[in-house]
Scaffold this active site. Structure first.
Site, mmCIF file in Angstrom:
data_model
loop_
_atom_site.group_PDB
_atom_site.id
_atom_site.type_symbol
_atom_site.label_atom_id
_atom_site.label_comp_id
_atom_site.label_asym_id
_atom_site.label_seq_id
_atom_site.Cartn_x
_atom_site.Cartn_y
_atom_site.Cartn_z
ATOM 1 N N ASP A 1 6.778 -16.483 1.296
ATOM 2 C CA ASP A 1 8.069 -17.502 1.256
ATOM 3 C C ASP A 1 8.393 -18.107 -0.301
ATOM 4 O O ASP A 1 9.242 -17.956 -0.934
ATOM 5 C CB ASP A 1 7.937 -18.478 2.299
ATOM 6 C CG ASP A 1 8.276 -17.920 3.608
ATOM 7 O OD1 ASP A 1 9.019 -16.960 3.792
ATOM 8 O OD2 ASP A 1 7.618 -18.555 4.557
ATOM 9 N N ILE B 1 1.453 -2.889 -7.880
ATOM 10 C CA ILE B 1 1.189 -4.310 -8.192
ATOM 11 C C ILE B 1 1.403 -4.666 -9.374
ATOM 12 O O ILE B 1 1.100 -4.201 -10.408
ATOM 13 C CB ILE B 1 -0.577 -4.158 -7.958
ATOM 14 C CG1 ILE B 1 -0.828 -3.699 -6.397
ATOM 15 C CG2 ILE B 1 -1.056 -5.550 -8.235
ATOM 16 C CD1 ILE B 1 -0.361 -4.385 -5.230
ATOM 17 N N THR B 2 2.239 -5.661 -9.586
ATOM 18 C CA THR B 2 2.593 -6.247 -10.793
ATOM 19 C C THR B 2 1.216 -6.951 -11.515
ATOM 20 O O THR B 2 0.784 -7.474 -11.001
ATOM 21 C CB THR B 2 3.789 -7.162 -10.929
ATOM 22 O OG1 THR B 2 4.788 -6.804 -10.207
ATOM 23 C CG2 THR B 2 4.074 -7.771 -12.139
ATOM 24 N N GLY C 1 10.401 -7.506 -0.607
ATOM 25 C CA GLY C 1 10.892 -7.161 0.344
ATOM 26 C C GLY C 1 12.449 -6.707 0.243
ATOM 27 O O GLY C 1 13.313 -7.314 -0.481
ATOM 28 N N GLU D 1 0.822 -1.188 0.056
ATOM 29 C CA GLU D 1 0.105 0.085 -0.187
ATOM 30 C C GLU D 1 0.816 1.281 0.012
ATOM 31 O O GLU D 1 2.221 1.196 0.291
ATOM 32 C CB GLU D 1 -0.888 -0.143 1.111
ATOM 33 C CG GLU D 1 -1.975 -1.230 1.177
ATOM 34 C CD GLU D 1 -2.851 -1.169 2.554
ATOM 35 O OE1 GLU D 1 -2.474 -0.233 3.305
ATOM 36 O OE2 GLU D 1 -3.638 -2.046 2.715
ATOM 37 N N GLU E 1 7.106 -16.682 -2.781
ATOM 38 C CA GLU E 1 7.388 -15.505 -3.872
ATOM 39 C C GLU E 1 8.731 -15.191 -3.773
ATOM 40 O O GLU E 1 9.372 -15.008 -4.727
ATOM 41 C CB GLU E 1 6.492 -14.142 -3.385
ATOM 42 C CG GLU E 1 6.794 -13.094 -4.135
ATOM 43 C CD GLU E 1 6.413 -11.819 -3.657
ATOM 44 O OE1 GLU E 1 6.384 -10.925 -4.168
ATOM 45 O OE2 GLU E 1 5.480 -11.944 -2.386
ATOM 46 N N ARG E 2 9.649 -15.288 -2.742
ATOM 47 C CA ARG E 2 10.867 -14.967 -2.394
ATOM 48 C C ARG E 2 11.798 -16.273 -3.312
ATOM 49 O O ARG E 2 12.816 -15.769 -3.905
ATOM 50 C CB ARG E 2 11.316 -15.063 -1.099
ATOM 51 C CG ARG E 2 10.924 -13.663 -0.346
ATOM 52 C CD ARG E 2 11.622 -13.557 1.058
ATOM 53 N NE ARG E 2 10.944 -12.533 1.783
ATOM 54 C CZ ARG E 2 9.985 -12.554 2.865
ATOM 55 N NH1 ARG E 2 9.706 -13.538 3.194
ATOM 56 N NH2 ARG E 2 9.693 -11.530 3.277
#
Length: 631
Positions: A485, A402-403, A615, A372, A487-488
């Site tokens: 997790d 946001i992709t 992140g 956000e 996603e990383r």
């Protein structure tokens, strides 16, 4: 012990109470005498040694003698017949008459041949009689000594049961090499990671067989290779030669995925990469092609429209796509993993049926919405609200960075359904573009990863049906952390693919660029830069694969789990490694690298996202420190 030349190639102890044979020769049948008791043949086959062993009993000894005499009789018959033919040819060709010498030689040949023929018939009859009336001879076992003696079948030790000196009745003491092929009655076991485990008998008194490397009790006898070593005569560990306990190679199926995606990238993605970057526009005709290839539904069963497989396929395909176009790879990853795979793992059967087929086929585009304007790294501090009104929810708030937001049809949105509860008050929702109160912004004009549209999702009291709640109400933090997790792990393939492509470009340019009358690849400082690239990339790939293996096997993610720690480490290391590799690659290009006409310039701009997206590097360090310190 078996010795070939001066090398110790194997050990066979206490076979039916008989010692072992030593020899320095190969390709020789050793005829078994009663005191010896066994036949061994040792011969060299390339880098391995083959051994032949026949255990001893009365039938096997007589059968071995029968085989031996049959062989000798056959050889004698062939020698006699050959000698007779030579004598006859000598008489016919050279016109020699019959005399005492020729007659004697012919008689000798006939005698050898006739005796051998009689011996052959006699020994075949005796051999048949022994097998017929005394039972079949023991079979000959053969195998290969190589590596860790874990080939098809090693030299076999006969199992024997011995009475223990203590305890009523004693215990069974089994003496078998762990590389021996188990009998048909034994079943193979598999560890969760897929590694085969032989059902090896344990030399333990009254204890059940254990699996893998069980914990050793204090004061227990030492373990070697997972086996408890008891004080029993004849037990000796086979020598370790060249076996690695880990397998770093891709499977046949994974290599097929890699080669298929690499071919697709070379054929359809790389030719578009420069134009996509220049126009900052995603090539939408390519989206259904990604669906046909199966990249948009990895991990989703074929019955729901996916291509099956698991996270491994996403990691392998992600690296290949990133090496072709980071913009296309970023949009594909956000759709396939952050939206589709997340929906599959946490959605209901009704949600699967409504959304997954179209998303996997490329008829619709997905996105994940966490960040956000005022909350980035602090995902739990989000301010988007959701309240229940009858059979639907009302969502209000703004999601940014946001992709796929400008082109997406389906969004997974996190919002607070109980604002005062912190992380325990987060819920996840499936939001469609056509829902009331849902809007998206124009694409952001970004420095790198151009072609992957990034924008805002704006929710003005958006009306979302209650059946679109993903998971359970106020249970969205589990969905959020597990998804982060994964996603990383997947996002780490983006800098990994960019670094690999940068090294390829640097090597090609260094070979072509001429300075001072020779290619700059001959300059040691250029060689040093390229030499440093390779181990960095290989180390990063191993860490990403390690994190992927943990993510595939995880039951949950988030704080306190191995996947939480490893995924942060993989992305942190890979992103900073890629920046260093791409920076050196651009330096090798010199002034040409500063021009947008060269591909390395695009990679230099794209790789910067690695330390910011999913992140920041600071957040990854914070996660690692807290996990390692237990804070």
């Amino acid at each position: 012990m078996i010795v070939y030349g001066t090398r110790h190639v194997g050990t066979i102890d206490e076979i039916e109470g008989v010692g072992c044979i030593k020899t320095r020769f190969a390709h020789i049948w050793f005829i078994p005498l009663a005191p010896l008791g066994s036949i061994f043949v040792v011969e060299e086959k390339g880098d391995s040694l083959r051994g032949l062993n026949m255990p001893v009993n009365g039938r096997s000894v007589l059968a071995a003698w029968g085989r031996t005499w049959v062989i000798l009789s056959t050889v004698g018959l062939l020698v006699g017949a050959g000698a007779g033919l030579l004598d006859l040819g000598d008489v016919l060709l050279h016109g020699k008459g019959l005399n005492d010498e020729t007659v004697g030689r012919a008689l000798m040949s006939l005698g050898i041949g006739g005796g051998s023929c009689f011996g052959l018939i006699f020994n075949i009859t005796m051999w048949w009689a022994i097998g017929r009336f005394w039972g079949k001879a023991a079979p000959v076992k053969s195998g290969t000594i190589s590596g860790h003696l874990t080939g098809d079948l090693t030299l076999q030790r006969r199992q024997r049961r011995r009475r223990s000196s203590s305890g009523a009745g004693g215990a069974a003491c089994c003496g078998r090499y762990e590389g021996q092929r188990p009998p048909p009655s034994e079943k193979k076991r598999r560890r969760p990671n897929g590694q085969n485990v032989r059902a090896v008998d344990r030399c333990r008194q009254g204890q059940p067989r254990t699996r893998g490397r069980a914990a050793q009790a204090p004061g227990a006898e030492p373990r070697v290779g997972g086996l408890r070593r008891r004080r029993c005569v004849g037990w000796r560990r086979p020598p370790r030669l060249n076996r690695s306990p880990m397998d770093f190679e891709l499977s046949d199926g994974q290599r097929l995925v890699r080669d298929t995606v690499r071919s697709f990238v070379e054929r359809e993605v790389r030719p578009l990469a420069a134009e996509v970057d220049r126009n900052d526009r995603f090539p939408m005709p390519l989206w259904p092609r990604l669906g046909e290839l199966g990249l948009l539904g990895v991990g989703v069963p074929e019955s729901l429209g996916g291509s099956g497989g698991d996270l491994w396929d996403s990691v392998i395909a992600g690296e290949e796509l990133a090496a072709g176009s980071s913009g296309i790879a970023l949009s594909m990853g956000a759709h396939a993993n952050l939206c589709v795979y997340n929906l599959y793992r946490n959605g209901s059967p009704d949600q699967h049926a409504r959304y997954l087929p179209d998303l996997c086929a490329g008829r619709r585009v997905g996105a994940l919405c966490i960040t956000e304007p005022d909350t980035g790294s602090d995902a739990v501090g989000m301010t988007t609200r959701a309240r229940r009104e009858g059979d639907h929810y009302r969502l209000s708030g703004t999601k940014t960075w946001i992709t796929n937001a400008p082109i997406a049809d389906v969004f997974i949105v996190y919002a607070k359904t109980r604002p005062g509860a912190g992380a325990a008050g987060i819920s996840a929702f499936i939001v469609e573009r056509g829902f009331e109160g849902v809007e998206t912004s124009a694409p952001f004009d970004k420095m790198g990863c151009r072609g992957s549209p990034t924008g805002q999702l704006i929710l003005h009291e958006a009306r979302v049906p209650a059946e679109n709640l993903l998971g359970v109400e106020n249970g969205g933090v589990a969905v959020l952390m597990g998804g982060l997790d994964v996603e990383r792990v997947v996002f780490a393939t983006l800098p990994l693919g960019l670094a690999r492509r940068a090294m390829e470009l640097a090597i090609a340019y260094a070979k072509e660029r001429q300075q001072f009358g020779r290619p700059i690849a001959q300059f040691q400082l250029i060689q040093a830069k390229i030499a440093d690239m390779y181990p960095r990339i290989e180390a990063a790939r191993l860490l990403v694969h390690r994190a992927c293996a943990e993510a595939v096997a995880m039951s949950r993610g988030g704080k306190g789990t191995a996947v939480h720690r490893l995924s942060a480490a993989a992305l942190h290391f890979t992103a900073e490694m890629a920046e260093a590799v791409v920076n050196d690659a651009l330096q090798i290009h010199g002034g040409n690298g500063y021009s947008t006409e060269f591909e390395i310039n695009r990679l230099y701009r794209d790789v910067r996202l690695g330390t910011i997206g999913a992140g920041t590097s600071e957040i990854r360090r914070l996660i690692l420190a807290r996990e390692l310190l237990g804070l």
